[in-house]
Motif scaffolding. Structure first.
Motif, PDB file in Angstrom:
ATOM      1  N   ILE A 307       0.907  -1.224   0.051  1.00  0.00           N
ATOM      2  CA  ILE A 307       0.017  -0.031  -0.186  1.00  0.00           C
ATOM      3  C   ILE A 307       0.959   1.264  -0.039  1.00  0.00           C
ATOM      4  CG2 ILE A 307      -1.843   1.111   1.261  1.00  0.00           C
ATOM      5  CD1 ILE A 307      -2.644  -1.501   2.446  1.00  0.00           C
ATOM      6  N   THR A 310       2.160   2.111  -3.279  1.00  0.00           N
ATOM      7  CA  THR A 310       1.305   2.426  -4.354  1.00  0.00           C
ATOM      8  C   THR A 310       0.717   3.837  -4.257  1.00  0.00           C
ATOM      9  OG1 THR A 310       0.661  -0.006  -4.112  1.00  0.00           O
ATOM     10  CG2 THR A 310      -0.880   1.739  -5.355  1.00  0.00           C
ATOM     11  N   VAL A 311       0.386   4.215  -2.838  1.00  0.00           N
ATOM     12  CA  VAL A 311      -0.258   5.674  -2.477  1.00  0.00           C
ATOM     13  C   VAL A 311       0.967   6.479  -2.350  1.00  0.00           C
ATOM     14  CG1 VAL A 311      -1.636   6.754  -1.117  1.00  0.00           C
ATOM     15  CG2 VAL A 311      -2.129   4.315  -1.743  1.00  0.00           C
ATOM     16  N   ALA A 317      -1.278   7.162   2.639  1.00  0.00           N
ATOM     17  CA  ALA A 317      -1.001   5.747   2.732  1.00  0.00           C
ATOM     18  C   ALA A 317      -1.097   5.015   4.247  1.00  0.00           C
ATOM     19  CB  ALA A 317       0.572   5.424   1.971  1.00  0.00           C
ATOM     20  N   LEU A 320      -4.715   4.407   5.073  1.00  0.00           N
ATOM     21  CA  LEU A 320      -5.040   3.233   4.298  1.00  0.00           C
ATOM     22  C   LEU A 320      -4.542   1.902   4.704  1.00  0.00           C
ATOM     23  CD1 LEU A 320      -4.963   4.903   0.848  1.00  0.00           C
ATOM     24  CD2 LEU A 320      -7.359   3.970   2.005  1.00  0.00           C
ATOM     25  N   CYS A 321      -3.424   1.964   5.512  1.00  0.00           N
ATOM     26  CA  CYS A 321      -2.872   0.632   5.916  1.00  0.00           C
ATOM     27  C   CYS A 321      -3.689   0.160   7.143  1.00  0.00           C
ATOM     28  CB  CYS A 321      -1.333   1.144   6.626  1.00  0.00           C
ATOM     29  SG  CYS A 321      -0.398   1.066   5.214  1.00  0.00           S
ATOM     30  N   TYR A 337      -7.425  -0.549  -6.383  1.00  0.00           N
ATOM     31  CA  TYR A 337      -8.019   0.126  -5.535  1.00  0.00           C
ATOM     32  C   TYR A 337      -7.184   1.241  -4.954  1.00  0.00           C
ATOM     33  CZ  TYR A 337     -10.175   1.430  -1.258  1.00  0.00           C
ATOM     34  OH  TYR A 337     -10.842   2.173  -0.098  1.00  0.00           O
ATOM     35  N   TYR A 338      -5.934   0.867  -4.579  1.00  0.00           N
ATOM     36  CA  TYR A 338      -5.218   1.869  -3.730  1.00  0.00           C
ATOM     37  C   TYR A 338      -4.932   3.027  -4.848  1.00  0.00           C
ATOM     38  CZ  TYR A 338      -5.399  -1.038   0.082  1.00  0.00           C
ATOM     39  OH  TYR A 338      -5.940  -2.087   1.125  1.00  0.00           O
ATOM     40  N   TYR A 341      -6.305   6.325  -5.160  1.00  0.00           N
ATOM     41  CA  TYR A 341      -6.138   7.515  -4.094  1.00  0.00           C
ATOM     42  C   TYR A 341      -4.972   8.323  -4.548  1.00  0.00           C
ATOM     43  CZ  TYR A 341      -9.347   5.285  -1.137  1.00  0.00           C
ATOM     44  OH  TYR A 341     -10.552   4.748  -0.569  1.00  0.00           O
TER      45      TYR A 341
END
Ligand code: N01
Length: 553
Positions: A307, A310-311, A317, A320-321, A337-338, A341
């Protein structure tokens, strides 16, 4: 009011389970009717038609296996079929099996009352239908009725409100609108990913960050399809004999082992390999990741690092973790999905830090600001396992509902029957591998088990079968016991029943499909041990058997 009609079996719900059950009971010569509340067949695949809705297991598995002919006559276009393709498949199956005339759509079950003197349920359905039936088979699934938590002010909102689980057939405009999505489970993640490119702005209201791993969708892999199609009974047997989530035949040296059996480099290589392959297999890279927190942390850290990789915004990020152990909640699989963002038109609103205070006429007021919204999408999950049973308004001779003794979690025998309710069955019910096993094959198995029971009853002149309370208690304790070592018992999703005293029960059976089938087979082999039978009060109860249409394998 129409005249009462009598059936051997009334099946409720025309999704995967109800379609197969209707076919199978009809093949057994039983007089069967299927009631479906939706405008068309399909069950969840009719109702959950939100943008991006797609199955989260491989399509070559997520389909009927009872007939090789049927299996081979349908070819999926993608690794994970979209909602529309699954609905087309189910329509193809209904026509191929010739059961459309046995299904009444737009006909919700509104009540069912057991009459012991008649040994039948009196059923009301739709506007004015009154029916009677010997057996009532609930094929309503476990994730059917939407959860409806209170969102203060929702009725004031002047924009459009849509639930992912009740998405209309008419198109909902996404392009050029300010959209708010509440809920980041599978439905939220899929719809967010699909709507983001078209929305003017998309606000994601996240209460808990959940794990999502790549699906790696793409065109159907012909070789994988052919391998199953060449020997469907073998594939079916593999699933029915499988463990939790997994029917792969591993070579001896590639079977999952504990994380500690590998060097750090090999651990990462195995995780990377699964990450690239995609899908639910991330659950089983290490055999002990579901029970051992150190092993689990290796997987959790790996996904969190993905994640972070990616973000682009590092603070975002981190939000989102997920903070809880990996896989202790149903795993989400996604397609980009990620990455969403990194878009300018997508914002994450962390409602664990700044809760939603109310819905206003024009949007959502949180503790730290107001968000203007045109379309509000609610992806809030389901009143799992009991929602559709409660909705059905079923009563026994004491006027109780099937869930009335479930205050400490569902109590069932094999997930199929609950004590006090003669001749009532729940396909893929709580206490069976339900949401953790192969749902389609479990439906096939359950319908067959029920029809074998009916045969047994007819052969012995029994009119009623009911789960014994002691047998129900033993099975429910066994289901609870099996889940004790699992980290996911401490998880926070719909599969865990939480009692007020702090104790918990995991609702589905986690011993694997194989062990479950063995147990259910044993009950059957012992003449349906654990059930009470009563003889027929009328000689006309037994039905003559007629011939089959499409034969099972
Ligand atoms: O529902 P969920 P779902 N305020 O329960 C949030 C299957 N499925 O429909 O986590 C704010 O997973 C809640 O927040 P939190 C699949 O088995 C399959 O997405 O409780 N938020 C969570 O984020 C899946 O597991 C497919 O903090 C609130 C979300 O709503 C199951 O269905 C596709 C809230 C609910 O997540 C359910 O998935 C879709 C509140 N008051 C679904 N109340 C596929 O096959 C709840 N939330 C791909």
């Amino acid at each position: 009011m129409q005249r009462e009609k009598d059936y051997d079996v009334i099946v409720v719900g025309a999704g995967f389970g109800g379609i197969y059950a209707t076919h199978h009971f009809a093949n057994e010569g039983l007089k069967v009717l299927c009631l479906e509340k939706g405008e068309e067949i399909g069950g969840v695949w009719h109702h959950n038609r939100y943008p991006g809705a797609r199955v989260d297991g491989d399509s070559i598995d997520y389909c009927f296996h009872f007939s090789s002919e049927l299996y081979r006559d349908w070819r999926w276009s993608e690794r994970y079929a979209g909602q529309d393709e699954i609905l087309r498949y189910l329509n193809f199956v209904v026509d191929r099996l010739g059961v459309r005339d046995s299904i009444r759509v737009r006909t919700p079950l509104t009540g069912a009352e057991w009459r012991p003197d008649e040994q039948r349920y009196h059923v009301t359905a739709g506007e004015d239908l009154r029916l009677t039936t010997r057996f009532l088979v609930m094929a309503t699934g476990n994730l059917t009725e939407p959860r409806t938590p209170t969102l203060i002010g929702l009725e004031d909102f002047k924009g459009e409100v849509r639930r992912t689980s009740r998405w209309p057939r008419e198109p909902v405009r996404i392009a050029g609108r300010r959209i708010g999505v509440i809920g980041t489970g599978s439905s939220g993640v899929q719809s967010i990913t699909a709507m983001a490119p078209d929305a003017e702005h998309l606000y994601v209201f996240q209460r808990t960050a959940h794990y999502s791993v790549p699906a790696r969708n793409g065109p159907l892999d012909a070789a994988r399809y052919e391998a199953v199609a060449a020997d469907v009974p073998a594939a079916r047997a593999r699933w029915l004999g499988s463990g939790l989530f997994d029917a792969r035949e591993h070579e001896e040296d590639s079977r999952p082992r504990p994380a500690s059996a590998y060097s750090q480099a090999v651990q990462q290589a195995r995780l990377e390999e699964q990450w690239e392959f995609g899908g639910q297999g991330m659950h089983l890279v290490f055999i002990d990741q579901t029970t051992d927190i150190d092993s689990n942390t290796v997987v959790a850290d790996f996904v969190r690092n993905k994640i972070r990789g990616t973000v682009k915004d590092t603070a975002l990020a981190e939000k989102l973790c997920p903070k809880y152990p990996f896989g202790t909640r149903r795993l989400i699989i996604d397609t980009g999905y990620y990455e969403v963002y990194n878009r300018e038109n997508v914002s994450l609103v962390d409602i664990s830090e700044n809760p939603i205070e109310r819905i206003t006429e024009t949007g959502i007021q949180t503790a730290n600001g107001h968000y203007e919204i045109d379309l509000l999408v609610l992806a809030l999950g389901f009143n799992a396992f009991r929602g559709s049973l409660d909705e059905a308004n079923i009563r026994n001779e004491k006027g109780q509902s099937p869930t009335s003794r479930w205050d400490r979690g569902p109590r069932t025998l094999l997930g199929l029957m609950t004590a006090g309710f003669p001749n009532l069955f729940t396909l893929t019910g709580p206490g069976s591998p339900a949401t953790v096993g192969h749902l389609v094959l479990l439906n096939e198995y359950h319908a067959t088990w029920v029809s074998d029971l009916i045969r047994h009853m007819d052969a012995h002149g029994y009119a009623t079968a009911e789960a014994d309370e002691g047998a129900e208690e033993r099975w429910t304790s066994h289901v609870t016991e099996l889940a004790q070592p699992l980290l996911r018992l401490q998880g926070n999703d719909y599969m865990v029943h939480r009692n007020e005293d702090g104790s918990r029960a995991f609702i589905p059976y986690v011993g694997g499909m194989g062990r479950y089938i063995e147990a259910a087979d044993l009950v059957r082999a012992r003449g349906f041990d654990g059930l009470h039978f009563k003889p027929a009060t009328s000689p006309s109860i037994r039905v003559p058997r007629t011939s089959a249409t499409l034969a099972d394998n």
